[in-house]
Design an enzyme around this catalytic site. Structure first.
Site, PDB file in Angstrom:
ATOM      1  N   HIS A   1     -16.556 -11.042  95.036  1.00  0.00           N
ATOM      2  CA  HIS A   1     -16.597 -11.225  93.587  1.00  0.00           C
ATOM      3  C   HIS A   1     -16.666  -9.844  92.953  1.00  0.00           C
ATOM      4  O   HIS A   1     -17.444  -9.001  93.395  1.00  0.00           O
ATOM      5  CB  HIS A   1     -17.837 -12.052  93.214  1.00  0.00           C
ATOM      6  CG  HIS A   1     -17.834 -12.557  91.817  1.00  0.00           C
ATOM      7  ND1 HIS A   1     -17.931 -11.721  90.734  1.00  0.00           N
ATOM      8  CD2 HIS A   1     -17.744 -13.812  91.323  1.00  0.00           C
ATOM      9  CE1 HIS A   1     -17.905 -12.463  89.623  1.00  0.00           C
ATOM     10  NE2 HIS A   1     -17.792 -13.733  89.958  1.00  0.00           N
TER      11      HIS A   1
ATOM     12  N   ARG B 129     -16.983 -11.976  81.339  1.00  0.00           N
ATOM     13  CA  ARG B 129     -15.614 -11.588  80.965  1.00  0.00           C
ATOM     14  C   ARG B 129     -14.937 -12.708  80.188  1.00  0.00           C
ATOM     15  O   ARG B 129     -14.180 -12.450  79.263  1.00  0.00           O
ATOM     16  CB  ARG B 129     -14.820 -11.206  82.216  1.00  0.00           C
ATOM     17  CG  ARG B 129     -15.185  -9.813  82.721  1.00  0.00           C
ATOM     18  CD  ARG B 129     -14.613  -9.529  84.097  1.00  0.00           C
ATOM     19  NE  ARG B 129     -15.319 -10.270  85.138  1.00  0.00           N
ATOM     20  CZ  ARG B 129     -14.738 -10.813  86.199  1.00  0.00           C
ATOM     21  NH1 ARG B 129     -13.433 -10.716  86.363  1.00  0.00           N
ATOM     22  NH2 ARG B 129     -15.461 -11.475  87.095  1.00  0.00           N
TER      23      ARG B 129
END
Ligand SMILES: Cc1cc2nc3c(=O)[nH]c(=O)nc-3n(C[C@H](O)[C@H](O)[C@H](O)COP(=O)(O)OP(=O)(O)OC[C@H]3O[C@@H](n4cnc5c(N)ncnc54)[C@H](O)[C@@H]3O)c2cc1C
Ligand code: SF4
Ligand code: SF4
Ligand code: FES
Lengths: 250, 602
Positions: B236, B256
């Site tokens: 990740h 994000r």
């Protein structure tokens, strides 16, 4: 940046035990759980503790640190005065298994007694509409990570051992999350009063103070449930009280 | 005969995350005698940590969404190595499974007209993730847990499976120990559903907890089942990097999705330099375009421009970060910066990302409403796992099923964020039904050989007899460092070969671990048993990684950069040939036309 710390960790089981001293290296940013893990890895491989997420999300690592109920993974070492001895011991309300691990299965039995969510019928368009402000009301209660720190400090359980008669704050929160659920149609008030024992709570708010999720257990869950119970079961009295208090009838 | 308790059951579910709970609920609902075991307490499995949300094309937030788009996104994100039938079933069934959670009491965030709200995530064309702030996993596990405890099933907490048993070619049971007493339990089971999750604990920097030691993959392989796609490990892109003690902890992609941007030590928004050709048409070309997208989306409008490059798939973003750091543009602690403070107001950040706010302020002294976060890649998810039938979830061994992270196929070479939580409920249900059906149709016996049980128990207890062996913690640490260095985010032949040599050595040493103390809640002993599984799973990852001589999704080779079309035609299986691990290429069957058209439409 790292320094040597003096830890006193409870070691023992049902047959007895006591505090044991450990000198450990603590690095910058470490939390109490890191130090416990370092003791495990380097000095006491059989030291028992629970953990999962290491980020305050799972509620596994509850313990009493310097006598205060805490999540070990969210308690930073740099919050203690340098040189201070740090004691770590298991939570008190439940039977000890070993070292920092207690038998919390009672909580799971209590949960089983609570009738599950029962949805009201859907709207004609096949959906349930629920507005964000309605969701907000219960989402607070649904943040609970089941750390059982509130159960640990509630005097009804901790000092008076009323496990048979009182569900404890955690399950008052759970009950509130169901009772105030905008789509729920079940009725749990009788249970809350008679089996949950809400009357045992005398609103000391100790539970609220320790909740790592900042749930306003007493104000937002327990008191409103108490009001609902009072409205249902003591209605004539409340009405009378309201009349005397000048509130008149609804 | 060794001492143990015996339980009989139709379906034994190993694991109580989203997949295990959903499987157990289904199996019990179909009238099967069901037992569920787990390493931790109920409600503490990895699923509880999931933050961002569950992907389902419900089209509540953008009416243009549909299962077809979700299918296409999943296949593209998986670099076309997905099992297309699983990707199709997942895209079609996820909305029903999410609605079902609401029917069972889940309170998701809402759209302005009172439906389940959906948020943007990397690789998803439209806002698609049903979520509850940034604690979606908690909501999901709690709802499933409460559903399960009110159904007829036997639940065993802190009860870890160490061995599976077969009779002939079919599964007949499992051996477990309980943590609190160290007692052994034999489950005579007509079928077994593995829902044990992943194996990130084989790496140093990981978002995974102690539970993630690859048990399911290892148990399945030992029982003779094939594993698939093991080379694909998802790193990740945004794990915490500082302080060291918290390195690896996850920073949700939701940051994000809510508009967070990635910058290097020069303040450059570097992701614009890393847009792969295949995604050029889907991604904003400028800062202005990206910012407009965020503004439109957060005000609940349909996006009219293309999405920010930060929302490219995880493999792309993670490798970009590694490259920035390698070329000297990283932060002081070896990461890059993730900045939401300059993009959203403090109030919005606290409301949409409360647990991220909490996590940084408490653990890193960073106020994310004012300062950027320092982040870097962390081992997070295994796309690979047990090879299963796409409809029933049965493995290549009769009576052995797998669902959730331990299963393979849905995600191909790279998983899209949010596609795991939906995977759990879609294929958890299918596995529960598959196991029930198998029991009804074939009426299997559950006769475990006493000799097998005795041997398994003896193996588990052997570490107590070694008086001067090695400390399991020390061996674990060495394994993690080795895997991070040689089989991490950038791989090459030389390193992978070294890793295999090291694994041989670790395996020898692991036979001589020694454990102190008693059988009562002894984590050193537990780790010694977990290590067996970590070693097997690590070897499977390494062997598959060595075989795939290209870079694709969660598998990147510095000596074979870029796609190789020949490898697009095969998945890699890890097989058990007389207890020897071997890799085999399995040719992929071509997509049926109607699905092929969906992928190519874009
Ligand atoms: C921090 C974090 C955030 C994430 N965020 C998201 C997200 O936003 N969206 C998304 O889709 N995905 C997310 N993921 C991924 C997703 O959460 C996991 O892939 C998923 O929860 C796995 O679920 P599962 O049911 O397969 O296994 P888990 O939930 O991990 O459960 C595994 C279960 O198996 C048990 N078990 C394991 N081995 C044994 C054994 N030997 N014996 C007995 N029991 C055993 C464990 O005790 C546990 O109960 C996230 C993951 C992490 C770590
Ligand atoms: S407020 Fe009630 S529930 Fe909370 S600690 Fe006090 S007595 Fe217990
Ligand atoms: S209410 Fe708060 S203190 Fe009590 S169990 Fe839940 S999270 Fe812990
Ligand atoms: S380890 Fe999960 S709350 Fe501490």
């Amino acid at each position: 940046m790292s320094n040597n710390v003096h830890m006193r960790v409870f070691r023992g089981d049902q047959t007895g035990g006591g505090f044991k001293d450990y000198q450990v290296q603590a690095d910058e940013g470490m939390v109490v759980l890191d130090v416990i893990h370092r003791i495990q890895a380097e000095q006491a491989p059989d030291l028992s503790c629970r953990w999962n997420c290491k980020a305050g999300k799972c509620g596994s690592c509850s313990a009493e640190v310097n006598g205060k109920p805490k999540l070990m993974c969210m308690t930073r070492m740099d919050t203690f005065t340098p040189g201070q001895t740090i004691t770590v011991e298991p939570i008190k309300t439940f039977p000890l298994i070993k070292d920092l691990v207690t038998d919390v299965s009672w909580n799971f039995q209590v949960n089983k007694k609570i009738p599950p969510f029962k949805p009201r019928p859907k709207n004609p368009d096949g959906t349930w509409r629920m507005m964000q402000y309605e969701a907000d009301r219960v989402q607070e209660f649904r943040k609970c990570i089941e750390c059982f720190l509130c159960q640990d400090v509630c005097h009804v359980l901790r000092n008076h051992g009323k496990h048979e008669d009182f569900f404890g704050p955690r399950f008052m929160v759970r009950l509130a999350s169901l009772e105030m659920h905008p789509l729920d149609a079940a009725d749990r008030l009788k249970l809350i009063k008679e089996i949950g024992g809400i009357g045992f709570c005398n609103i000391t708010k100790c539970c609220t103070e320790v909740c790592p999720e900042d749930i306003h257990i007493t104000d937002n869950a327990i008191i409103p449930l108490k009001e609902r119970v009072a409205d249902r079961f003591y209605d004539p009295l409340t009405r009378l009280f309201r009349i005397f208090a000048g509130g008149g009838q609804k | 005969m060794a001492n143990y308790k015996i339980h009989e059951t139709d379906v034994l579910v190993i694991g109580a995350g989203g997949a295990g709970l959903r499987a157990a609920i289904e199996s019990a609902a179909l009238g099967m005698k069901t037992a569920m075991v787990m390493k931790s307490l109920l409600g503490k499995a990895h699923t509880v940590m999931a933050e961002g949300g569950a992907a389902a094309a419900m089209a509540n937030a953008d009416p243009r969404d549909s299962w077809k788009v979700h299918f296409r996104d999943t296949m593209k994100g998986g670099k076309m190595l997905n099992n297309y039938r699983m990707a199709e079933l997942h895209a079609k069934e996820a909305p029903d499974r999410i609605n079902e959670l609401e029917e069972w009491g889940a309170v998701f965030d809402r759209t302005p007209d009172g439906l389940i709200m959906q948020r943007n995530f990397g690789g998803h064309t439209y806002p698609r993730l049903a979520h509850v702030g940034d604690r979606t996993g908690l909501e999901m596990i709690r709802v499933l847990q409460d559903k399960a405890v009110h159904m007829p099933m036997d639940i065993f907490m802190e009860c870890t499976v160490t061995h599976l048993f077969k009779n002939g070619d079919a599964i007949v049971g499992a051996l477990a120990y309980t943590r609190d007493t160290g007692e052994f339990h034999l489950f005579q089971a007509k079928s077994v559903v593995l829902a044990t999750g992943g194996g990130g604990k084989a790496f140093t920097v990981t978002s995974n907890s102690w539970e993630y030691t690859g048990d399911g993959q290892s148990l399945a392989w030992q029982a003779g089942a094939d594993l698939l796609d093991m080379e694909f490990v998802q790193f990740h892109p945004t794990g915490m990097v500082w302080p060291l003690s918290i390195r690896g902890a996850l920073v949700t992609e939701g940051v994000r999705g809510e508009g967070g941007i990635l910058t290097n030590n020069k303040g450059e928004r570097f992701m614009f330099n890393y847009i792969p050709d295949a995604f050029k048409n889907d991604v904003a070309a400028t800062d202005t375009e990206a910012n407009q997208w965020v503004r439109e989306v957060i005000t609940g409008k349909q996006a009219t421009v293309r999405r920010p490059p930060e929302l490219l798939t995880r493999d792309v973003v993670a490798r970009a970060i590694v490259n920035e750091v390698r070329e000297g543009r990283g932060s002081s602690h070896g990461g890059v910066f993730l900045d939401i403070a300059t993009q959203r107001t403090a109030d919005e950040i606290k409301r949409k990302l409360p647990s991220m706010y909490h996590q940084f302020i408490k653990l890193a002294n960073v106020d994310i409403t004012k300062e950027p976060m320092e982040i870097g890649p962390t081992a997070h998810y295994m796309m690979g796992g047990v090879l299963v039938h796409p409809e029933t979830q049965m493995s290549t061994v009769k009576g052995l099923f797998a669902a959730g992270e331990v299963g393979a196929g849905l995600h191909g070479a790279n998983r899209l964020g949010g596609n795991s939580l939906s995977d759990l409920v879609v294929f958890g249900k299918r596995a529960g039904a598959g196991a029930a059906d198998y029991v009804k149709q074939t009426k299997p016996s559950a006769k475990v050989s006493e000799h097998d049980v005795d041997a398994a128990i003896a193996e588990n207890l052997s570490t107590f007899d070694h008086k001067s062996g090695e400390n399991p913690y020390a061996l674990h640490k060495e394994l993690q460092e080795m895997m991070n260095t040689y089989v991490g985010i950038m791989r090459k032949e030389e390193d992978l070969k070294k890793a295999l040599v090291e694994l041989d050595a670790f395996e020898k040493r692991s036979a001589n671990l020694s454990v102190v103390g008693t059988r009562v809640y002894n984590p050193g002993w537990h780790l010694a048993m977990d290590l067996r599984n970590m070693l097997i799973t690590s070897r499977a990852i390494t062997m598959a990684a060595l075989e795939r001589k290209e870079s694709r999704g969660g598998h990147a080779r510095s000596d074979y950069q870029g796609y190789d079309p020949n490898y697009a035609k095969v998945n890699l299986a890890i097989k058990n040939a007389n207890r020897q691990m071997v890799v085999e290429q399995i040719p992929r069957s071509p997509l049926p036309d109607e699905l092929k058209n969906l992928v190519e439409e874009a």
